[in-house]
Design a protein around this motif. Structure first.
Motif, PDB file in Angstrom:
ATOM      1  N   GLY A 236       0.809  -1.208   0.000  1.00 55.00           N
ATOM      2  CA  GLY A 236       0.000   0.000   0.000  1.00 55.00           C
ATOM      3  C   GLY A 236       0.840   1.254   0.000  1.00 55.00           C
ATOM      4  N   ARG A 237       0.293   2.325  -0.559  1.00 55.03           N
ATOM      5  CA  ARG A 237       1.034   3.569  -0.695  1.00 55.03           C
ATOM      6  C   ARG A 237       1.281   4.234   0.658  1.00 55.03           C
ATOM      7  NH1 ARG A 237       0.364   0.928  -5.302  1.00 55.03           N
ATOM      8  NH2 ARG A 237      -0.759   1.969  -6.985  1.00 55.03           N
ATOM      9  N   VAL A 238       0.244   4.270   1.504  1.00 51.75           N
ATOM     10  CA  VAL A 238       0.329   5.039   2.751  1.00 51.75           C
ATOM     11  C   VAL A 238       1.342   4.440   3.722  1.00 51.75           C
ATOM     12  CG1 VAL A 238      -0.948   5.722   4.814  1.00 51.75           C
ATOM     13  CG2 VAL A 238      -1.979   5.985   2.562  1.00 51.75           C
ATOM     14  N   LYS A 239       1.369   3.131   3.855  1.00 51.20           N
ATOM     15  CA  LYS A 239       2.321   2.503   4.777  1.00 51.20           C
ATOM     16  C   LYS A 239       3.758   2.856   4.407  1.00 51.20           C
ATOM     17  CE  LYS A 239      -0.574  -1.471   6.019  1.00 51.20           C
ATOM     18  NZ  LYS A 239      -0.723  -2.944   5.936  1.00 51.20           N
ATOM     19  N   ILE A 240       4.054   2.820   3.119  1.00 47.68           N
ATOM     20  CA  ILE A 240       5.413   3.137   2.668  1.00 47.68           C
ATOM     21  C   ILE A 240       5.712   4.615   2.866  1.00 47.68           C
ATOM     22  CG2 ILE A 240       6.996   3.105   0.715  1.00 47.68           C
ATOM     23  CD1 ILE A 240       6.219   0.357   1.856  1.00 47.68           C
ATOM     24  N   MET A 241       4.731   5.491   2.615  1.00 50.55           N
ATOM     25  CA  MET A 241       4.947   6.922   2.824  1.00 50.55           C
ATOM     26  C   MET A 241       5.230   7.232   4.292  1.00 50.55           C
ATOM     27  SD  MET A 241       2.042   8.508   0.283  1.00 50.55           S
ATOM     28  CE  MET A 241       2.251  10.179   0.860  1.00 50.55           C
ATOM     29  N   MET A 242       4.499   6.601   5.199  1.00 51.48           N
ATOM     30  CA  MET A 242       4.722   6.826   6.630  1.00 51.48           C
ATOM     31  C   MET A 242       6.092   6.299   7.058  1.00 51.48           C
ATOM     32  SD  MET A 242       0.945   5.842   8.118  1.00 51.48           S
ATOM     33  CE  MET A 242       1.547   5.848   9.801  1.00 51.48           C
TER      34      MET A 242
ATOM     35  N   GLU B 270      -5.582   5.379   2.466  1.00 53.52           N
ATOM     36  CA  GLU B 270      -5.109   4.671   1.290  1.00 53.52           C
ATOM     37  C   GLU B 270      -5.929   5.132   0.089  1.00 53.52           C
ATOM     38  OE1 GLU B 270      -2.860   3.403  -0.716  1.00 53.52           O
ATOM     39  OE2 GLU B 270      -2.314   2.136   0.993  1.00 53.52           O
ATOM     40  N   THR B 271      -5.364   5.030  -1.109  1.00 52.98           N
ATOM     41  CA  THR B 271      -6.078   5.527  -2.292  1.00 52.98           C
ATOM     42  C   THR B 271      -7.209   4.574  -2.674  1.00 52.98           C
ATOM     43  OG1 THR B 271      -4.745   4.371  -3.947  1.00 52.98           O
ATOM     44  CG2 THR B 271      -3.891   6.472  -3.124  1.00 52.98           C
ATOM     45  N   PRO B 272      -8.344   5.119  -3.154  1.00 55.35           N
ATOM     46  CA  PRO B 272      -9.435   4.243  -3.608  1.00 55.35           C
ATOM     47  C   PRO B 272      -8.978   3.301  -4.715  1.00 55.35           C
ATOM     48  CG  PRO B 272     -10.169   6.533  -3.479  1.00 55.35           C
ATOM     49  CD  PRO B 272      -8.693   6.541  -3.277  1.00 55.35           C
ATOM     50  N   PHE B 273      -8.104   3.796  -5.584  1.00 58.41           N
ATOM     51  CA  PHE B 273      -7.610   2.984  -6.693  1.00 58.41           C
ATOM     52  C   PHE B 273      -6.930   1.711  -6.173  1.00 58.41           C
ATOM     53  CE2 PHE B 273      -5.801   3.898 -11.190  1.00 58.41           C
ATOM     54  CZ  PHE B 273      -6.546   2.831 -11.669  1.00 58.41           C
ATOM     55  N   PHE B 274      -6.059   1.877  -5.167  1.00 54.84           N
ATOM     56  CA  PHE B 274      -5.345   0.719  -4.619  1.00 54.84           C
ATOM     57  C   PHE B 274      -6.311  -0.215  -3.904  1.00 54.84           C
ATOM     58  CE2 PHE B 274      -3.130  -1.414  -1.138  1.00 54.84           C
ATOM     59  CZ  PHE B 274      -2.096  -2.030  -1.826  1.00 54.84           C
ATOM     60  N   LEU B 275      -7.246   0.352  -3.135  1.00 51.49           N
ATOM     61  CA  LEU B 275      -8.196  -0.479  -2.406  1.00 51.49           C
ATOM     62  C   LEU B 275      -9.040  -1.317  -3.361  1.00 51.49           C
ATOM     63  CD1 LEU B 275      -9.387   2.075   0.308  1.00 51.49           C
ATOM     64  CD2 LEU B 275      -7.806   0.160   0.621  1.00 51.49           C
ATOM     65  N   LEU B 276      -9.493  -0.704  -4.452  1.00 51.47           N
ATOM     66  CA  LEU B 276     -10.292  -1.440  -5.419  1.00 51.47           C
ATOM     67  C   LEU B 276      -9.463  -2.497  -6.134  1.00 51.47           C
ATOM     68  CD1 LEU B 276     -12.376   1.492  -6.949  1.00 51.47           C
ATOM     69  CD2 LEU B 276     -13.187  -0.292  -5.401  1.00 51.47           C
ATOM     70  N   ALA B 277      -8.220  -2.148  -6.476  1.00 53.41           N
ATOM     71  CA  ALA B 277      -7.358  -3.101  -7.170  1.00 53.41           C
ATOM     72  C   ALA B 277      -7.068  -4.321  -6.303  1.00 53.41           C
ATOM     73  CB  ALA B 277      -6.054  -2.430  -7.589  1.00 53.41           C
ATOM     74  N   LYS B 278      -7.071  -4.123  -4.982  1.00 50.89           N
ATOM     75  CA  LYS B 278      -6.800  -5.216  -4.056  1.00 50.89           C
ATOM     76  C   LYS B 278      -8.081  -5.898  -3.560  1.00 50.89           C
ATOM     77  CE  LYS B 278      -2.303  -5.300  -3.834  1.00 50.89           C
ATOM     78  NZ  LYS B 278      -1.542  -6.505  -4.195  1.00 50.89           N
ATOM     79  N   GLY B 279      -9.225  -5.446  -4.045  1.00 50.10           N
ATOM     80  CA  GLY B 279     -10.470  -6.075  -3.639  1.00 50.10           C
ATOM     81  C   GLY B 279     -10.941  -5.689  -2.253  1.00 50.10           C
ATOM     82  N   ARG B 280     -10.404  -4.611  -1.682  1.00 50.16           N
ATOM     83  CA  ARG B 280     -10.815  -4.170  -0.335  1.00 50.16           C
ATOM     84  C   ARG B 280     -11.991  -3.194  -0.493  1.00 50.16           C
ATOM     85  NH1 ARG B 280      -4.809  -2.789   1.754  1.00 50.16           N
ATOM     86  NH2 ARG B 280      -5.940  -1.539   3.295  1.00 50.16           N
ATOM     87  N   PHE B 281     -13.138  -3.745  -0.878  1.00 51.85           N
ATOM     88  CA  PHE B 281     -14.273  -2.923  -1.290  1.00 51.85           C
ATOM     89  C   PHE B 281     -14.921  -2.177  -0.133  1.00 51.85           C
ATOM     90  CE2 PHE B 281     -14.126  -6.466  -4.425  1.00 51.85           C
ATOM     91  CZ  PHE B 281     -13.701  -5.702  -5.497  1.00 51.85           C
ATOM     92  N   LYS B 282     -14.966  -2.776   1.027  1.00 55.42           N
ATOM     93  CA  LYS B 282     -15.611  -2.108   2.156  1.00 55.42           C
ATOM     94  C   LYS B 282     -14.846  -0.846   2.559  1.00 55.42           C
ATOM     95  CE  LYS B 282     -17.657  -3.053   6.675  1.00 55.42           C
ATOM     96  NZ  LYS B 282     -17.898  -4.072   7.720  1.00 55.42           N
ATOM     97  N   GLU B 283     -13.507  -0.963   2.613  1.00 55.76           N
ATOM     98  CA  GLU B 283     -12.685   0.203   2.929  1.00 55.76           C
ATOM     99  C   GLU B 283     -12.824   1.281   1.856  1.00 55.76           C
ATOM    100  OE1 GLU B 283      -8.587  -0.681   4.158  1.00 55.76           O
ATOM    101  OE2 GLU B 283      -9.205  -2.777   4.313  1.00 55.76           O
ATOM    102  N   ALA B 284     -12.888   0.830   0.598  1.00 52.92           N
ATOM    103  CA  ALA B 284     -13.033   1.781  -0.498  1.00 52.92           C
ATOM    104  C   ALA B 284     -14.366   2.523  -0.395  1.00 52.92           C
ATOM    105  CB  ALA B 284     -12.939   1.056  -1.838  1.00 52.92           C
ATOM    106  N   GLN B 285     -15.439   1.794  -0.037  1.00 50.29           N
ATOM    107  CA  GLN B 285     -16.754   2.433   0.105  1.00 50.29           C
ATOM    108  C   GLN B 285     -16.725   3.484   1.210  1.00 50.29           C
ATOM    109  OE1 GLN B 285     -19.967   1.654  -1.719  1.00 50.29           O
ATOM    110  NE2 GLN B 285     -19.889   3.746  -0.933  1.00 50.29           N
TER     111      GLN B 285
END
Length: 575
Positions: A175-181, A285-300
């Motif tokens: 994920g983008r955010v973990k690496i940025m932090m 986290e970005t919606p794009f990454f969440l959707l690409a990883k199938g994490r739909f609830k977090e994306a919603q």
């Protein structure tokens, strides 16, 4: 009415703007650490020290009693300083050797008698008028140890190279955010630790690690802002992150001018962006990454938050953003909260950048643009910094000259396209290099103007390629593509100092090399597909199809882009 993530980002973007400016602010720190060694390893004038107290000094027709009086004006290769000690000995002092006069009769500058020459025993006297304390002074990185000072920047760039590839890949997985932090925290910690390094090798190792995390942040922040930005402003936000990097260069120049003790200078540079650490842990986290990883609830949840924060009154469902089969199973996936990537993890490989002849040719051309962009950037930068005059002003201007280039680049990219901006910029840089070679040596102003034109042009291509790379590759390998491109960029920056050393062979050889490469790569750029106004692709097949049928898409493809809009119009920032 159906809405896509693209529409959310384009309609109103207060939420994304807050994230963008925070992320870009930390990019200033990356510019700082990349260029900080300019003053960390600055070598002042120096001469050998001699045993005994010095009572009299001669330098040409000048006389005095203190070495500090003469060191600011001492020019390498112009002759030794002649000194007399309290014991009556006479010495001729040079940078890396000293010679004791045998039985001198008078104390004069010229001496025809015999001398006993010896190398310095490791003790030197430094000029403190410009720099009070640098690592060169602390660890005597001069004469036979001079190569250690020159090793600092190449070793830093080697860390940048490794970090770009490592963290680019990790960002696609974790994920983008973990690496940025992670990279932001270690940028601060390692930056401060460098100031307290007790010896040279500890200093080099800490800066190598600092380079890895600085490079990692840049790679990931480009992708992060790309995935939080709509098509309407994607180009501008991308270029503005490059501008933040240039601001970091200017901060280095200003801090270097005000602070002349290297470890205090390092601490100030490392802490000036520390406020970012107070709120980066709140980044989503970005919606794009969440959707690409199938994490739909977090994306919603995130999409609802964005809509509420932006004051938009509509109910966007995640099921509308995924492919038809995912849509059918959307509710079940939401309930089970399964983490199902849209493509298998085995495809997260650098080999996918070369999955077909078409993609292989695209990747080679993109990598070549990254390489020449970095090589030309640093060759022109070194030339501009050494134009003469105040070195702090020169470095400040070297950063400032990038700002108008990004402004021009933004207008051109949005009006004539990425390809039609990048290719002419590289061709102009190549032509500027060739003209520098043929300009008569006595027309210095014209040579400087051409150098500025070359830096201006190469900065446009160097800034553009980050966004262009993001748009040429699909979600599943986008961070890897930017990371590997940044790796090639750092290969260019490691090669650049050695390219500049070739001026000892022929003064214009560096410009000749950069000019030929820039021209050839500029022509190859014309073969790349145009991405202006195109949604970001999500699969390798979509990415490969770019430019295959200009202006035409199948109905199925069109519907996918309109409704399946995993194509969140994204931004990209400088790696």
């Amino acid at each position: 009415k159906n809405m896509t993530v693209e529409r959310i980002f384009d309609d109103k973007s207060n939420f994304q703007a807050c994230l963008y400016f925070a992320a870009a602010f930390q990019a200033v720190a990356c510019g700082i650490h990349y260029l900080s060694s300019v003053f960390l390893v600055e070598t002042p004038n120096f001469v050998c020290s001699v045993p005994g107290n010095i009572t009299d000094i001669l330098y040409g027709n000048l006389t005095g009693s203190s070495l500090e009086e003469f060191l600011p004006a001492l020019k390498p290769g112009t002759g030794p300083l002649v000194v007399r000690t309290a014991g009556g000995e006479q010495w001729e002092l040079s940078r890396c050797s000293c010679a004791q006069r045998i039985n001198p009769t008078d104390f004069t500058y010229q001496f025809d008698g015999n001398r006993t020459v010896r190398a310095c025993d490791g003790t030197f006297v430094y000029d403190h008028s410009e720099v009070q304390q640098s690592i060169v002074m602390d660890w005597d990185l001069v004469c036979e140890r001079e190569w250690l000072a020159k090793l600092c920047q190449p070793s830093f760039m080697l860390g940048v190279l490794i970090g770009a590839l490592l963290f680019g890949d990790l960002a696609d997985r974790a994920g983008r955010v973990k690496i940025m932090m992670f990279t932001s925290l270690f940028q601060f910690g390692l930056g401060v630790a460098v100031a307290f390094s007790g010896n040279y090798w500890f200093f080099v190792v800490l800066r190598f690690l600092l380079a890895m995390v600085s490079s990692g942040y840049l790679v990931v922040v480009f992708v992060y802002v790309t995935e939080f930005t709509g098509i309407k402003v994607r180009t501008w936000t991308s270029m503005h992150v490059h501008a933040a990097f240039a601001v970091g260069i200017m901060v280095v120049a200003l801090t270097g001018y005000l602070v002349r003790v290297w470890w205090i200078y390092q601490i100030i540079l490392s802490t000036c962006t520390s406020p970012f650490l107070l709120f980066c842990w709140k980044f989503p986290e970005t919606p794009f990454f969440l959707l690409a990883k199938g994490r739909f609830k977090e994306a919603q949840t995130l999409l609802d938050t964005i809509a509420r924060f932006n004051g938009l009154d509509y109910n966007l469902k995640v099921e509308e953003l995924v492919e038809s089969e995912a849509s059918e199973k959307g509710k079940a996936l939401l309930e089970k909260e399964q983490e199902r990537p849209l493509q298998s993890d085995k495809k997260l490989s650098i080999l996918d950048l070369f999955g077909s002849w078409r993609m292989a040719g695209r990747t080679c051309t993109v990598w070549a643009i990254w390489f020449i962009g970095s090589l030309g950037y640093y060759v022109f930068s070194l030339g501009s910094v050494n134009l003469g005059g105040n070195q702090y002003i020169n470095l400040f201007l070297a950063g400032a000259v990038e700002l108008p280039s990004y402004l021009v680049g933004c207008f051109a990219m949005d009006r004539i396209g990425r390809k039609k901006t990048c290719a002419p910029a590289l061709l102009l840089a190549g032509i500027a290099c060739m003209l520098i070679i043929v300009v008569p040596a006595d027309i210095e102003a014209l040579a400087i103007a051409l150098c500025m034109i070359g830096k201006f042009a190469i900065a446009i291509a160097f800034g553009l390629i980050y966004l262009y790379t993001c748009e040429l590759y699909p979600t599943i390998i986008r961070s890897l593509a930017v990371g590997s491109g940044s790796m090639m960029c750092r290969v260019g920056s490691v090669v650049a100092p050695f390219c500049v050393y070739l001026a000892d062979v022929w003064v214009y050889l560096p410009q000749l090399i950069v000019g030929i490469l820039a021209f050839i790569i500029g022509v190859l750029t014309l073969l790349l597909p145009e991405t202006l106004g195109r949604p970001l692709t999500t699969t390798l097949e979509e990415a490969e199809a770019l430019g295959r049928e200009p202006g035409k898409k199948s109905a199925a493809q069109g519907n996918k882009n309109a409704e399946g809009g995993l194509e969140m119009n994204q931004h990209e920032v400088k790696a």
